[in-house]
Design a protein around this motif. Structure first.
Motif, PDB file in Angstrom:
ATOM      1  N   THR A 102       0.837  -1.211   0.000  1.00 22.13           N
ATOM      2  CA  THR A 102       0.000   0.000   0.000  1.00 22.13           C
ATOM      3  C   THR A 102       0.864   1.250   0.000  1.00 22.13           C
ATOM      4  N   ASN A 103       1.892   1.265   0.833  1.00 25.77           N
ATOM      5  CA  ASN A 103       2.782   2.428   0.906  1.00 25.77           C
ATOM      6  C   ASN A 103       3.549   2.625  -0.398  1.00 25.77           C
ATOM      7  N   HIS A 104       3.968   1.522  -1.005  1.00 28.87           N
ATOM      8  CA  HIS A 104       4.709   1.599  -2.261  1.00 28.87           C
ATOM      9  C   HIS A 104       3.833   2.244  -3.346  1.00 28.87           C
ATOM     10  N   LYS A 105       2.592   1.792  -3.432  1.00 26.33           N
ATOM     11  CA  LYS A 105       1.667   2.354  -4.421  1.00 26.33           C
ATOM     12  C   LYS A 105       1.376   3.821  -4.123  1.00 26.33           C
ATOM     13  N   ALA A 106       1.235   4.149  -2.837  1.00 28.57           N
ATOM     14  CA  ALA A 106       0.967   5.534  -2.452  1.00 28.57           C
ATOM     15  C   ALA A 106       2.115   6.447  -2.855  1.00 28.57           C
ATOM     16  N   LEU A 107       3.334   5.965  -2.681  1.00 23.22           N
ATOM     17  CA  LEU A 107       4.510   6.759  -3.045  1.00 23.22           C
ATOM     18  C   LEU A 107       4.584   6.980  -4.555  1.00 23.22           C
ATOM     19  N   LEU A 108       4.301   5.934  -5.326  1.00 21.18           N
ATOM     20  CA  LEU A 108       4.335   6.071  -6.783  1.00 21.18           C
ATOM     21  C   LEU A 108       3.242   7.017  -7.270  1.00 21.18           C
ATOM     22  N   HIS A 109       2.060   6.900  -6.688  1.00 22.43           N
ATOM     23  CA  HIS A 109       0.950   7.777  -7.070  1.00 22.43           C
ATOM     24  C   HIS A 109       1.291   9.226  -6.731  1.00 22.43           C
ATOM     25  N   ALA A 110       1.850   9.440  -5.544  1.00 21.95           N
ATOM     26  CA  ALA A 110       2.232  10.785  -5.130  1.00 21.95           C
ATOM     27  C   ALA A 110       3.339  11.336  -6.027  1.00 21.95           C
ATOM     28  N   ALA A 111       4.289  10.478  -6.379  1.00 18.44           N
ATOM     29  CA  ALA A 111       5.393  10.910  -7.240  1.00 18.44           C
ATOM     30  C   ALA A 111       4.866  11.352  -8.597  1.00 18.44           C
ATOM     31  N   GLN A 112       3.924  10.609  -9.163  1.00 21.56           N
ATOM     32  CA  GLN A 112       3.342  10.993 -10.449  1.00 21.56           C
ATOM     33  C   GLN A 112       2.670  12.355 -10.354  1.00 21.56           C
ATOM     34  N   ALA A 113       1.870  12.555  -9.319  1.00 23.60           N
ATOM     35  CA  ALA A 113       1.144  13.816  -9.162  1.00 23.60           C
ATOM     36  C   ALA A 113       2.095  14.989  -8.932  1.00 23.60           C
ATOM     37  N   VAL A 114       3.083  14.792  -8.072  1.00 24.16           N
ATOM     38  CA  VAL A 114       4.017  15.872  -7.737  1.00 24.16           C
ATOM     39  C   VAL A 114       4.929  16.204  -8.912  1.00 24.16           C
ATOM     40  N   LEU A 115       5.483  15.170  -9.555  1.00 18.29           N
ATOM     41  CA  LEU A 115       6.402  15.392 -10.670  1.00 18.29           C
ATOM     42  C   LEU A 115       5.693  15.956 -11.899  1.00 18.29           C
ATOM     43  N   ALA A 116       4.382  15.748 -11.981  1.00 18.84           N
ATOM     44  CA  ALA A 116       3.612  16.324 -13.076  1.00 18.84           C
ATOM     45  C   ALA A 116       3.601  17.845 -12.966  1.00 18.84           C
ATOM     46  N   GLU A 117       3.645  18.336 -11.734  1.00 16.16           N
ATOM     47  CA  GLU A 117       3.641  19.783 -11.513  1.00 16.16           C
ATOM     48  C   GLU A 117       5.053  20.355 -11.417  1.00 16.16           C
ATOM     49  N   ASN A 118       5.955  19.581 -10.818  1.00 17.91           N
ATOM     50  CA  ASN A 118       7.326  20.060 -10.618  1.00 17.91           C
ATOM     51  C   ASN A 118       8.312  18.913 -10.786  1.00 17.91           C
ATOM     52  N   PRO A 119       8.967  18.818 -11.961  1.00 18.96           N
ATOM     53  CA  PRO A 119       9.897  17.715 -12.212  1.00 18.96           C
ATOM     54  C   PRO A 119      11.120  17.723 -11.301  1.00 18.96           C
ATOM     55  N   GLN A 120      11.355  18.834 -10.607  1.00 17.39           N
ATOM     56  CA  GLN A 120      12.506  18.931  -9.706  1.00 17.39           C
ATOM     57  C   GLN A 120      12.123  18.691  -8.253  1.00 17.39           C
ATOM     58  N   ALA A 121      10.917  18.241  -8.010  1.00 16.82           N
ATOM     59  CA  ALA A 121      10.433  18.054  -6.636  1.00 16.82           C
ATOM     60  C   ALA A 121      11.348  17.123  -5.842  1.00 16.82           C
ATOM     61  N   SER A 122      11.513  17.436  -4.581  1.00 13.92           N
ATOM     62  CA  SER A 122      12.401  16.647  -3.712  1.00 13.92           C
ATOM     63  C   SER A 122      11.694  15.405  -3.197  1.00 13.92           C
ATOM     64  N   LEU A 123      12.472  14.486  -2.650  1.00 12.17           N
ATOM     65  CA  LEU A 123      11.913  13.287  -2.046  1.00 12.17           C
ATOM     66  C   LEU A 123      11.059  13.637  -0.836  1.00 12.17           C
ATOM     67  N   ASP A 124      11.440  14.679  -0.114  1.00 10.92           N
ATOM     68  CA  ASP A 124      10.651  15.115   1.040  1.00 10.92           C
ATOM     69  C   ASP A 124       9.244  15.518   0.601  1.00 10.92           C
ATOM     70  N   THR A 125       9.176  16.259  -0.510  1.00  9.85           N
ATOM     71  CA  THR A 125       7.883  16.715  -1.016  1.00  9.85           C
ATOM     72  C   THR A 125       7.020  15.534  -1.434  1.00  9.85           C
ATOM     73  N   ILE A 126       7.640  14.565  -2.090  1.00  7.90           N
ATOM     74  CA  ILE A 126       6.905  13.379  -2.539  1.00  7.90           C
ATOM     75  C   ILE A 126       6.425  12.557  -1.353  1.00  7.90           C
ATOM     76  N   ALA A 127       7.294  12.367  -0.365  1.00  2.22           N
ATOM     77  CA  ALA A 127       6.916  11.601   0.826  1.00  2.22           C
ATOM     78  C   ALA A 127       5.757  12.282   1.556  1.00  2.22           C
ATOM     79  N   GLN A 128       5.839  13.598   1.658  1.00  2.00           N
ATOM     80  CA  GLN A 128       4.781  14.358   2.335  1.00  2.00           C
ATOM     81  C   GLN A 128       3.453  14.213   1.583  1.00  2.00           C
ATOM     82  N   ALA A 129       3.507  14.251   0.252  1.00  3.84           N
ATOM     83  CA  ALA A 129       2.291  14.116  -0.554  1.00  3.84           C
ATOM     84  C   ALA A 129       1.669  12.727  -0.373  1.00  3.84           C
ATOM     85  N   ALA A 130       2.506  11.737  -0.094  1.00  8.45           N
ATOM     86  CA  ALA A 130       2.020  10.370   0.113  1.00  8.45           C
ATOM     87  C   ALA A 130       1.568  10.137   1.550  1.00  8.45           C
ATOM     88  N   GLY A 131       1.800  11.132   2.408  1.00  9.43           N
ATOM     89  CA  GLY A 131       1.435  10.984   3.814  1.00  9.43           C
ATOM     90  C   GLY A 131       2.378  10.088   4.574  1.00  9.43           C
TER      91      GLY A 131
END
Length: 215
Positions: free
Chosen positions: A24-53
């Motif tokens: 579940t966490n793995h899928k959440a991280l990938l989903h969050a990464a897609q959403a975040v990187l769609a807006e900002n390709p330079q987004a940090s891992l912290d931002t992605i982790a936060q978006a995934a909760g």
């Protein structure tokens, strides 16, 4: 002498439950990464982790570094894009191309995330390899359209395929297109690239409304 139960230890959690949480966490991280990187390709891992909760530490439990995460996002997007290309079976190359473009656009964040990542020179080669089936389908449509006389003939099928790919990638990255105007805009852009006039585009879409109305 009474015996007290000792508290359950973390490792006493059933293996199946731990694996379920990890998936579940793995899928959440990938989903969050897609959403975040769609807006900002330079987004940090912290931002992605936060978006995934999740915490940064939890993210590192699945992806040792940003590069590994990006590669999986590319692979995940490519798998979906290639599957879409595989089910487009219209015999009219104009309809097939427009339908393909619209279905890709409807993938929204997955499309834009992959497109943004592909802008980095470090990931171009990998993206090209991952999208081989999709790119092959575009070349097939270019060949068929030119041979049938419905696509422009002033360039070779190979060059036309490149024009389609580059134009589509730039257009698919647009976040200003909404659900109502997006499908028609995307269809018209790719049809204009292959040589259809605006009146021909309108006639084609009117005759095949499901191109833009597809769910």
């Amino acid at each position: 002498m009474s015996t007290q139960e000792s508290p359950a230890r973390p490792d006493s959690v059933p293996t199946r439950e731990r694996r379920s949480d990890a998936t579940t966490n793995h899928k959440a991280l990938l989903h969050a990464a897609q959403a975040v990187l769609a807006e900002n390709p330079q987004a940090s891992l912290d931002t992605i982790a936060q978006a995934a909760g999740l915490s940064r530490r939890a993210l590192y439990g699945h992806f040792p570094d940003r590069e590994t995460l990006l590669k999986e996002v590319i692979a995940l997007g490519a798998e979906r894009f290639n599957a879409i290309a595989d089910v487009i079976e219209d015999t009219d190359p104009r309809v097939a191309l427009a339908r393909l473009a619209v279905r890709l656009w409807r993938e929204a964040s997955a499309v834009r995330a992959a497109a943004n990542i592909a802008l980095s020179e470090a990931h171009v080669a990998e993206t090209v390899r991952s999208l081989a089936p999709l790119r092959r389908r575009v070349r097939e449509l270019s060949n068929t359209g030119i041979a049938a006389g419905v696509f422009r003939r002033d360039v070779s099928p190979e060059v036309l395929a490149i024009l389609i790919e580059e134009t589509a990638r730039a257009t698919l990255r647009q976040t200003r297109l909404d659900a109502e105007s997006g499908p028609s805009a995307i269809a018209r852009v790719v049809l204009s690239i292959v040589g259809l006039s605006w009146t021909e585009q309108a006639e084609l879409i009117e005759s095949n409304p499901d191109i833009v109305d597809q769910a």
